[in-house]
Write an enzyme that holds these catalytic residues in place. Structure first.
Site, mmCIF file in Angstrom:
data_model
loop_
_atom_site.group_PDB
_atom_site.id
_atom_site.type_symbol
_atom_site.label_atom_id
_atom_site.label_comp_id
_atom_site.label_asym_id
_atom_site.label_seq_id
_atom_site.Cartn_x
_atom_site.Cartn_y
_atom_site.Cartn_z
ATOM 1 N N HIS A 198 -66.479 9.048 34.262
ATOM 2 C CA HIS A 198 -66.854 9.879 32.472
ATOM 3 C C HIS A 198 -67.988 10.796 32.580
ATOM 4 O O HIS A 198 -67.964 12.265 32.077
ATOM 5 C CB HIS A 198 -67.144 9.274 31.586
ATOM 6 C CG HIS A 198 -65.943 8.318 30.964
ATOM 7 N ND1 HIS A 198 -64.763 8.959 30.519
ATOM 8 C CD2 HIS A 198 -65.454 6.855 31.283
ATOM 9 C CE1 HIS A 198 -63.726 7.951 30.483
ATOM 10 N NE2 HIS A 198 -64.384 6.817 30.796
ATOM 11 N N ARG A 305 -51.854 15.680 30.022
ATOM 12 C CA ARG A 305 -51.606 13.857 29.990
ATOM 13 C C ARG A 305 -51.829 13.271 28.731
ATOM 14 O O ARG A 305 -52.638 12.580 28.225
ATOM 15 C CB ARG A 305 -52.872 13.215 31.323
ATOM 16 C CG ARG A 305 -52.789 14.120 32.417
ATOM 17 C CD ARG A 305 -54.410 13.449 33.015
ATOM 18 N NE ARG A 305 -53.891 14.296 34.464
ATOM 19 C CZ ARG A 305 -54.541 14.915 35.847
ATOM 20 N NH1 ARG A 305 -54.826 15.981 35.106
ATOM 21 N NH2 ARG A 305 -54.347 15.111 36.167
ATOM 22 N N ARG A 341 -46.097 15.422 29.023
ATOM 23 C CA ARG A 341 -46.198 14.210 29.831
ATOM 24 C C ARG A 341 -46.263 13.113 28.920
ATOM 25 O O ARG A 341 -47.013 13.019 28.177
ATOM 26 C CB ARG A 341 -46.961 14.094 31.668
ATOM 27 C CG ARG A 341 -46.475 13.079 32.030
ATOM 28 C CD ARG A 341 -47.615 12.764 33.496
ATOM 29 N NE ARG A 341 -48.601 12.452 33.370
ATOM 30 C CZ ARG A 341 -49.810 12.309 34.195
ATOM 31 N NH1 ARG A 341 -49.039 12.862 35.495
ATOM 32 N NH2 ARG A 341 -51.157 11.552 33.649
ATOM 33 N N GLU A 440 -43.683 11.658 42.472
ATOM 34 C CA GLU A 440 -44.877 11.473 43.333
ATOM 35 C C GLU A 440 -45.118 10.606 43.632
ATOM 36 O O GLU A 440 -45.364 9.387 43.986
ATOM 37 C CB GLU A 440 -45.842 11.362 42.090
ATOM 38 C CG GLU A 440 -45.412 10.446 40.401
ATOM 39 C CD GLU A 440 -47.072 10.925 39.117
ATOM 40 O OE1 GLU A 440 -48.050 10.785 39.130
ATOM 41 O OE2 GLU A 440 -46.688 10.413 38.184
ATOM 42 N N ASN A 463 -51.706 13.151 43.515
ATOM 43 C CA ASN A 463 -52.364 13.119 43.581
ATOM 44 C C ASN A 463 -51.470 11.112 44.151
ATOM 45 O O ASN A 463 -52.564 10.253 44.516
ATOM 46 C CB ASN A 463 -53.279 12.929 42.319
ATOM 47 C CG ASN A 463 -53.806 13.471 41.696
ATOM 48 O OD1 ASN A 463 -53.539 14.740 43.081
ATOM 49 N ND2 ASN A 463 -54.186 14.554 40.750
ATOM 50 N N ASP A 464 -50.946 11.427 43.650
ATOM 51 C CA ASP A 464 -49.534 9.875 43.472
ATOM 52 C C ASP A 464 -49.170 9.896 44.070
ATOM 53 O O ASP A 464 -49.074 8.822 45.320
ATOM 54 C CB ASP A 464 -49.552 9.090 42.041
ATOM 55 C CG ASP A 464 -49.841 8.750 41.276
ATOM 56 O OD1 ASP A 464 -51.181 7.904 42.236
ATOM 57 O OD2 ASP A 464 -49.721 9.034 39.775
ATOM 58 N N ARG A 474 -56.277 6.241 45.832
ATOM 59 C CA ARG A 474 -56.834 7.456 45.618
ATOM 60 C C ARG A 474 -58.498 6.515 44.693
ATOM 61 O O ARG A 474 -59.372 7.784 44.794
ATOM 62 C CB ARG A 474 -55.908 7.855 44.209
ATOM 63 C CG ARG A 474 -55.780 7.044 43.577
ATOM 64 C CD ARG A 474 -54.536 8.092 42.369
ATOM 65 N NE ARG A 474 -55.289 9.417 41.518
ATOM 66 C CZ ARG A 474 -54.531 9.893 40.574
ATOM 67 N NH1 ARG A 474 -53.041 9.400 40.331
ATOM 68 N NH2 ARG A 474 -54.830 10.573 40.051
ATOM 69 N N CYS A 511 -48.368 19.813 39.989
ATOM 70 C CA CYS A 511 -49.980 19.696 39.173
ATOM 71 C C CYS A 511 -51.199 18.715 39.315
ATOM 72 O O CYS A 511 -52.012 18.551 38.726
ATOM 73 C CB CYS A 511 -49.824 19.203 37.615
ATOM 74 S SG CYS A 511 -48.285 17.252 37.716
HETATM 75 C C1 PEP Z 1 -50.741 13.204 40.566
HETATM 76 O O1 PEP Z 1 -50.179 12.747 40.648
HETATM 77 O O2 PEP Z 1 -50.803 14.320 41.015
HETATM 78 C C2 PEP Z 1 -51.057 13.224 38.925
HETATM 79 C C3 PEP Z 1 -50.849 15.596 38.491
HETATM 80 O O3 PEP Z 1 -50.686 12.955 37.638
HETATM 81 P P1 PEP Z 1 -52.040 12.185 37.381
HETATM 82 O O4 PEP Z 1 -53.404 12.633 38.068
HETATM 83 O O5 PEP Z 1 -52.621 11.683 35.951
HETATM 84 O O6 PEP Z 1 -51.639 10.692 38.041
HETATM 85 MG MG MG Z 2 -49.642 10.386 38.944
#
Ligand code: PEP
Ligand code: MG
Length: 586
Positions: A198, A305, A341, A440, A463-464, A474, A511
């Protein structure tokens, strides 16, 4: 002794907020109160010792309340964490247990606090759920605050620092960071923490340079030492030499000049040299962040989000509460698109739940769309709010963590049911909105040709996708060096997704964090990603990068890139062509 007589020391951590600052260190010594004396008390004194403890908690609570009330509007969102600290102060596991320990062990309040806090912290740190692990940090902050009030140590009051200092701390709590006054603090560095804490998020919101995860900064730096903070590379230089100072002063001026130039151009469209226009959007967690998206020239919201409205509370938000928030965002952004989302809960962002129901492996657990399909009432409430808000602008809906066709069918069926119900009830809404899914999960890539039939667009969540396809947690710093979007396997997954969508005439957006890095943009243009969404601060540079490229050339460049066998070779090829920082041409 002056700084110039001292040996220059370089520490390396994680750059969590970009920029460079040079200034005198100001040590925020929360660790100082760690030296706690233990002594026994007689039965006669138990009552007064408990009273002393309760008074310290009361003072701690009043302090937190004052901080909450005085938090600047720009970072008001983060008071939620402070509200959690207020609740924690009176938590049975903490408050009740400390009183019980004073009564049964006949020990002083400081020692009882230390004893209870150590076992509570150990309990949370042993949990595999990263969200619950992080609660150990909150308990640490709350206990420091009580301890300061018990031992009467000098208060840390960041709000009253009267010089342009660089804060140095073992760990800055969100409460402390939220007190930072921009005109008084140039930047900060911490021993602990990482890019997603944070505290780092607040630093990025404030736009000040910050480096975390330095391990021993508080041991190596003294009050008043001259230090340089490089939030881009993650380097901190203590006692810089004249030559280093000159170099960094030049870099600082150049960085600020570059950012100012980018900001001035951020409202220009992202049109490539060969005339293709790309939409560059912002990712937001909270409605207030739309201001930053607009200020940085964002063409819309590519990822909202929504889960943050569900965190840190015992209940679920109701339809009206959700609708009001979504409507605000949609109305302000109109006619630009807002991609909402649906709830992606319980991966790294967990609902407040009883400890027994915490999963061993939340990233692979009952999260996101799986959670929503198992909790139809929670899902339907959100879908109703989204469809109602859609009457006020340009809304797209995005389902997260889709792993197979049937999940899309079920989610869409639910959306239709909700829409029919709203119609029957005569409530204004818009059912004619675009439907997309996050790509993802590797199975979604494998099935992308089939999934494309059921939706209007894909949005790739790197990211996922990287976490699952390269088998890298991650949130685990030990394997963070393997987390590389340029891994040839990832590039092939992206290519497969784009090809499948294109064959069905469907659009592909991105994204995940990969989209916001100028080094990746040439490849993404070559692949045929049509829309980019990122942290609002990254928008100006991404737009500028796109404006400096030629799509046709990037297609050819991609075919060369795809022949490379390693991420390193891909990276070297990109850097050979576009320089160390990518193709933004500023
Ligand atoms: C992702 O997984 O790339 C994504 C954009 O969603 P989050 O980071 O919220 O899991
Ligand atoms: Mg994700």
């Amino acid at each position: 002794m002056t700084d110039s007589d001292l040996r220059e020391i370089i520490l390396t951590g994680i750059g969590v907020s970009p920029g460079i600052c040079i200034g005198k260190a100001y040590l925020v010594d929360v660790e100082g109160v760690d030296i706690v004396e233990k002594y026994h008390i007689s039965q006669l004194h138990v009552h007064s010792e408990i009273k002393r403890f309760k008074l310290a908690v009361k003072r701690a609570k009043n302090e937190l309340r004052t901080i909450i009330e005085n938090t600047p509007d720009a970072i008001k969102d983060h008071v939620d964490i402070l509200e959690t600290h207020v609740i924690l102060l009176k938590d049975k596991l903490l408050y009740g247990k400390i009183i019980e320990t004073i009564e049964t062990d006949f020990i002083n309040a400081e020692w009882a606090l230390k004893k209870v806090v150590s076992s509570l912290k150990a309990m949370f740190l042993n949990m595999s759920d990263p969200y619950l692990k992080e609660r150990a940090i909150d308990i640490g902050h709350v206990s420091d605050r009580i301890l300061i009030n018990l031992v009467g140590s000098e208060k840390i009051n960041i709000a009253t620092i009267d010089k342009r200092a660089v804060l140095v701390a073992a760990d800055l709590s969100p409460a402390q960071t939220s007190q930072i006054q921009l005109e008084r603090v140039k930047g900060f560095i911490t021993d602990k923490g990482g890019g997603t804490s944070h505290t780092s998020i607040i630093a990025r919101t404030l736009g000040i340079p910050a480096v975390s995860g330095l391990d021993h900064a508080t041991k190596s730096i003294c009050n008043g030492d001259l230090i340089i903070v490089d939030g881009i590379s993650g380097n901190v230089i203590i006692h810089p030499s004249e030559q280093t100072l000159v170099t960094y002063e030049e870099r600082r001026i150049e960085y600020e000049f570059r950012m100012a130039a980018l900001d001035r151009q951020s409202h220009l469209d992202a049109v490539t040299l060969d005339g293709h226009r790309f939409m560059v959007m912002g990712n937001i967690e909270l409605p207030e962040e739309i201001v930053s998206v607009l200020d940085h020239g964002g063409d819309g919201i590519g990822l909202y989000r929504t889960e943050f409205q569900y965190l840190g509370r015992p209940d679920y938000p109701g339809e009206t509460e959700l609708y009001d928030k979504y409507k605000d965002v949609v109305e302000v952004m109109a006619p630009r698109p807002v991609t909402i989302r649906t709830l992606d809960i319980n991966g790294d962002k967990a609902l407040d739940r009883p400890i027994e129901s915490v999963e061993d492996n939340p990233a692979l657990g009952l999260r996101a769309i799986r959670y929503c399909l198992k909790h139809p009432n929670v899902f339907k409430t959100q879908l109703r709010a989204i469809l109602r808000a859609a009457a006020y602008g340009n809304v797209r809906i995005l389902f997260p963590m889709i792993s197979g066709f049937e999940e899309i069918q079920e989610a869409k069926a639910m959306l239709h049911t909700v829409s029919d119900e709203l119609k029957e009830e005569g409530i204004a809404h818009n059912r004619d909105i675009e439907i997309g899914i996050m790509i993802e999960v590797p199975s979604a890539v494998i099935l992308s040709d089939i999934l494309a039939d059921a939706v209007d667009f894909f949005s790739i969540g790197t990211n996922d996708l990287i976490q699952f396809s390269l088998a890298i947690d991650r949130g685990n710093r030990q394997v963070a060096y393997l987390f590389n979007p340029l891994h040839p396997a990832i590039l092939r997954l992206l290519l497969q997704t784009v090809d499948a969508a294109r064959a069905k005439g469907k659009r592909v957006f991105m994204c995940g964090e990969m989209a916001g890095d100028p080094l990746h943009i040439p490849i993404l243009l070559g692949l045929g990603i049509q829309e980019f969404s990122m942290n609002p601060n990254a928008i100006p540079l991404a737009k500028q990068t796109i404006r400096s490229l030629n799509v046709e050339e990037m297609r050819i460049f991609l075919s060369e890139i795809l022949k490379e066998k390693t991420a390193q070779a891909v990276m070297e090829r990109v850097q050979r062509r576009f320089g160390q920082e990518g193709g933004h041409g500023v």
